[in-house]
Enzyme design. Structure first.
Site, PDB file in Angstrom:
ATOM      1  N   TYR A 145     -84.379 108.055 -55.118  1.00  0.00           N
ATOM      2  CA  TYR A 145     -82.944 107.776 -55.245  1.00  0.00           C
ATOM      3  C   TYR A 145     -82.693 106.288 -55.468  1.00  0.00           C
ATOM      4  O   TYR A 145     -82.029 105.896 -56.431  1.00  0.00           O
ATOM      5  CB  TYR A 145     -82.195 108.263 -54.002  1.00  0.00           C
ATOM      6  CG  TYR A 145     -80.756 107.792 -53.951  1.00  0.00           C
ATOM      7  CD1 TYR A 145     -79.813 108.262 -54.867  1.00  0.00           C
ATOM      8  CD2 TYR A 145     -80.336 106.871 -52.991  1.00  0.00           C
ATOM      9  CE1 TYR A 145     -78.497 107.823 -54.826  1.00  0.00           C
ATOM     10  CE2 TYR A 145     -79.029 106.430 -52.943  1.00  0.00           C
ATOM     11  CZ  TYR A 145     -78.109 106.903 -53.858  1.00  0.00           C
ATOM     12  OH  TYR A 145     -76.813 106.461 -53.824  1.00  0.00           O
TER      13      TYR A 145
ATOM     14  N   LYS B 186     -81.313 104.412 -58.944  1.00  0.00           N
ATOM     15  CA  LYS B 186     -80.089 103.603 -58.913  1.00  0.00           C
ATOM     16  C   LYS B 186     -80.371 102.175 -59.380  1.00  0.00           C
ATOM     17  O   LYS B 186     -79.555 101.570 -60.089  1.00  0.00           O
ATOM     18  CB  LYS B 186     -79.488 103.596 -57.509  1.00  0.00           C
ATOM     19  CG  LYS B 186     -78.901 104.936 -57.066  1.00  0.00           C
ATOM     20  CD  LYS B 186     -77.694 105.356 -57.904  1.00  0.00           C
ATOM     21  CE  LYS B 186     -76.478 104.502 -57.617  1.00  0.00           C
ATOM     22  NZ  LYS B 186     -75.289 104.966 -58.359  1.00  0.00           N
TER      23      LYS B 186
END
Length: 283
Positions: A127, A131
């Site tokens: 994650y 990002k």
């Protein structure tokens, strides 16, 4: 009338923007969900930008399931990286300023002092890595951007820690919540207010910004305050992270230094407890 494009239209941040946009005169907001158009499809993205003369694009869309990202890397990359590149490319082509929401997960949480925008990034999992790739895609594509990193986002909308705690309290007399991960709970409506301040200021102070509510808390502190303010009897037990294993490793320290955003946009930031109290009036 200046036009604002908002992606992730069904998410909690966009829902908060909808509430504030009702009293924001002189601007027309267009909210798009994944059902309206596919931001991972560059052709569709360009077509939406071509159809209207937008002044700003606010990217609220993200694959935010931290644990699911570990086993669903392709989906996380598609939303958090490829789609962001598509939006940055379209913003560059059509001269639209981009406001992009990022995360504390771009850091590894090993610092003991609040993270500044210039501190070294080092994501711990898929994650955070996707990002960060999204941030880099913007920076390598376009210069008229505001990347806003935030942490521990919650609201009366959608799925988040606050809503989970309230739901679990209905059936459980006690809950174990980790106390060795600290950061700052951030009310999505406060973040939405910052985004509107950026649009109103329109000062071309492009770059990366850190925003959360003021103060510091553990997840245990956060849960305890939720139940206290709601006068719920659920008992909160402090546990260590290893007692609640998850597929993804979380940063143990996610506190932000917010001097830059406060100075550039002349804003005051409420303490997390007062914002939590405000939010709970709407839950």
């Amino acid at each position: 009338m200046r036009k604002i494009l908002v992606t992730g239209g069904n998410g909690q941040l966009a829902q908060c923007l909808k509430v504030l946009a009702n009293s924001f005169e002189g601007y027309q907001f267009s909210f798009y969900s994944k059902d309206d158009f596919d931001i991972t499809n560059a052709i569709q993205v360009d077509a939406v930008f071509q159809a209207e003369n937008y002044s700003f694009c606010i990217n609220c869309a993200a694959f935010t399931n931290v644990d699911a990202s570990e086993t669903n890397k392709a989906s996380a990359e598609a939303i958090n990286y490829q789609a962001v590149y598509n939006l940055a490319h379209a913003c560059n082509k059509h001269s639209v300023k981009l406001i992009h929401v990022s995360t504390d997960f771009v850091f590894d949480g090993t610092q003991s002092t609040p993270y500044r925008e210039t501190d070294k990034t080092n994501p711990l999992g898929v994650y955070g890595n996707t990002k960060l790739l999204g941030e880099q895609a913007i920076q390598n594509t376009y210069e008229a951007y505001y990347i806003v990193r935030t942490s521990w986002l919650y609201s009366e909308f959608g799925n988040n820690f606050l809503k989970t705690m309230l739901r679990l309290s209905e059936t459980r007399p006690e809950l174990g919540v980790v106390f060795d991960q600290v950061g700052t709970p951030t009310y999505a409506k406060d973040l939405a207010a910052l985004i509107i301040a950026i649009i109103q200021k329109d000062n071309d102070a492009f770059g990366v910004y850190h925003y959360s509510n003021e103060g510091v808390a553990s997840w245990y502190d956060f849960a305890t305050e939720i139940f206290n303010l709601k006068n719920l009897k659920t008992k909160v037990l402090p546990i260590r992270s290893e007692q609640y294993p998850t597929p993804a490793t979380r940063p143990s320290y996610s506190v932000f230094d917010k001097q830059k955003v406060k100075h550039i946009f002349s804003i005051s930031i409420p303490h997390w407890r007062s914002s939590l109290e405000n939010c709970l009036q709407n839950v």
